[in-house]
Design a protein around this motif. Structure first.
Motif, PDB file in Angstrom:
ATOM      1  N   GLY A  48       0.780  -1.222  -0.068  1.00 16.68           N
ATOM      2  CA  GLY A  48      -0.123  -0.009  -0.027  1.00 16.68           C
ATOM      3  C   GLY A  48       0.901   1.478   0.059  1.00 16.68           C
ATOM      4  O   GLY A  48       1.890   1.487  -0.081  1.00 16.68           O
ATOM      5  N   ARG A  49      -0.002   2.533   0.381  1.00 20.59           N
ATOM      6  CA  ARG A  49       0.629   3.746  -0.131  1.00 20.59           C
ATOM      7  C   ARG A  49       1.823   3.936   1.046  1.00 20.59           C
ATOM      8  O   ARG A  49       2.696   4.720   0.665  1.00 20.59           O
ATOM      9  CB  ARG A  49      -0.407   4.777   0.188  1.00 20.59           C
ATOM     10  N   CYS A  50       1.663   3.224   2.440  1.00 24.37           N
ATOM     11  CA  CYS A  50       2.645   3.751   3.337  1.00 24.37           C
ATOM     12  C   CYS A  50       3.636   2.515   3.425  1.00 24.37           C
ATOM     13  O   CYS A  50       4.409   2.538   4.279  1.00 24.37           O
ATOM     14  CB  CYS A  50       1.854   3.714   4.563  1.00 24.37           C
ATOM     15  N   GLN A  51       3.361   1.534   2.672  1.00 28.24           N
ATOM     16  CA  GLN A  51       4.420   0.382   2.225  1.00 28.24           C
ATOM     17  C   GLN A  51       4.661  -0.309   3.678  1.00 28.24           C
ATOM     18  O   GLN A  51       5.720  -0.226   4.373  1.00 28.24           O
ATOM     19  CB  GLN A  51       5.875   0.831   1.903  1.00 28.24           C
ATOM     20  N   ILE A  52       3.616  -0.794   4.187  1.00 24.17           N
ATOM     21  CA  ILE A  52       3.749  -1.488   5.810  1.00 24.17           C
ATOM     22  C   ILE A  52       3.813  -2.924   5.351  1.00 24.17           C
ATOM     23  O   ILE A  52       2.843  -3.669   4.789  1.00 24.17           O
ATOM     24  CB  ILE A  52       2.424  -1.103   6.411  1.00 24.17           C
ATOM     25  N   LYS A  53       4.419  -3.581   6.183  1.00 23.03           N
ATOM     26  CA  LYS A  53       4.429  -5.042   6.113  1.00 23.03           C
ATOM     27  C   LYS A  53       3.380  -5.627   6.975  1.00 23.03           C
ATOM     28  O   LYS A  53       3.091  -5.219   7.903  1.00 23.03           O
ATOM     29  CB  LYS A  53       6.022  -5.608   6.842  1.00 23.03           C
ATOM     30  N   ILE A  54       3.010  -6.875   6.681  1.00 24.69           N
ATOM     31  CA  ILE A  54       1.728  -7.485   7.385  1.00 24.69           C
ATOM     32  C   ILE A  54       2.309  -7.528   8.808  1.00 24.69           C
ATOM     33  O   ILE A  54       1.504  -7.332   9.635  1.00 24.69           O
ATOM     34  CB  ILE A  54       1.611  -8.645   6.726  1.00 24.69           C
ATOM     35  N   GLY A  55       3.393  -8.083   9.023  1.00 23.79           N
ATOM     36  CA  GLY A  55       4.121  -8.276  10.280  1.00 23.79           C
ATOM     37  C   GLY A  55       4.095  -7.272  11.237  1.00 23.79           C
ATOM     38  O   GLY A  55       3.368  -7.285  12.482  1.00 23.79           O
ATOM     39  N   THR A  56       4.358  -5.974  10.736  1.00 18.08           N
ATOM     40  CA  THR A  56       4.461  -4.647  11.418  1.00 18.08           C
ATOM     41  C   THR A  56       2.806  -4.061  11.792  1.00 18.08           C
ATOM     42  O   THR A  56       2.725  -3.904  12.882  1.00 18.08           O
ATOM     43  CB  THR A  56       5.085  -3.835  10.436  1.00 18.08           C
ATOM     44  N   ALA A  57       2.121  -4.452  10.614  1.00 14.93           N
ATOM     45  CA  ALA A  57       0.732  -4.359  11.034  1.00 14.93           C
ATOM     46  C   ALA A  57       0.084  -4.830  12.147  1.00 14.93           C
ATOM     47  O   ALA A  57      -0.677  -4.439  13.116  1.00 14.93           O
ATOM     48  CB  ALA A  57      -0.178  -4.387   9.766  1.00 14.93           C
ATOM     49  N   ARG A  58       0.290  -6.043  12.264  1.00 19.64           N
ATOM     50  CA  ARG A  58      -0.203  -6.996  13.321  1.00 19.64           C
ATOM     51  C   ARG A  58       0.581  -6.613  14.804  1.00 19.64           C
ATOM     52  O   ARG A  58       0.024  -6.605  15.553  1.00 19.64           O
ATOM     53  CB  ARG A  58       0.149  -8.548  12.901  1.00 19.64           C
TER      54      ARG A  58
END
Length: 133
Positions: A48-58
Motif C-alpha cells: 500500500g501507500r505507506c508500504q507497511i509489512k503485514i507483520g508490522t501491521a499485526r
C-alpha cells in the motif's frame, strides 16, 4: 467498513499535527514515482501507500485482512499506529524516520542514513509551507 485494532494502540490519543505531517511525508516518500501508490508492493512485501509489512501491521494491533492495506485510509491508519509506537521510543523526526524504516525493534539511530536524511529534509520543507500559511 470499520477498522479493527486490538491492544493499547487502539485507544491512542490523536497525533499532534507534526506527527500527522510526518506520517503523510513518509507515506508519500515510500511510494514516490508510483503511478498507483495505493496498489504498491515493495521488494520486501510491504503493501500500500505507506508500504507497511503485514507483520508490522499485526505488531501495532491491526487484525484485518492484509488486502485492506491497499486502501489508502487503512494504510495511513496503520501508519498512525506505527508512528505512535515509534514515538514511545524516539522523539525526534530523524529518530522516528529511523524507527519507521528499520522497525519498532531498531537500535541506535544512524543519523547519516540516507532514508533518515531524505525524509527529514522533506518533512522540514513541508513544515515550512504549513507555517507560512
Amino acid at each position: 467498513m470499520a477498522l479493527t485494532f486490538s491492544g493499547s494502540y487502539a485507544s491512542a490519543a490523536p497525533l499532534p499535527v507534526n506527527l500527522l505531517v510526518l506520517r503523510d511525508t513518509i507515506c508519500d516518500y515510500e511510494t514516490r514515482g508510483e503511478r498507483f501508490p495505493d496498489e504498491a508492493i515493495g521488494a520486501s512485501g510491504e503493501l500500500g501507500r505507506c508500504q507497511i509489512k503485514i507483520g508490522t501491521a499485526r505488531q501495532v494491533g491491526f487484525v484485518g485482512h492484509p488486502a485492506l492495506l491497499f486502501l489508502g485510509d487503512v494504510s495511513r491508519h496503520v501508519a498512525y499506529a506505527k508512528l505512535v509506537a515509534c514515538n514511545r521510543k524516539y522523539v525526534t523526526v530523524k529518530g522516528l524516520a529511523w524507527c519507521w524504516n528499520r522497525g519498532l525493534r531498531a537500535g541506535r539511530v544512524d543519523w547519516t542514513d540516507g532514508y533518515v536524511v531524505a525524509v527529514s529534509a522533506l518533512y522540514k520543507e513541508r513544515m515550512k509551507l504549513i507555517v507560512q500559511r
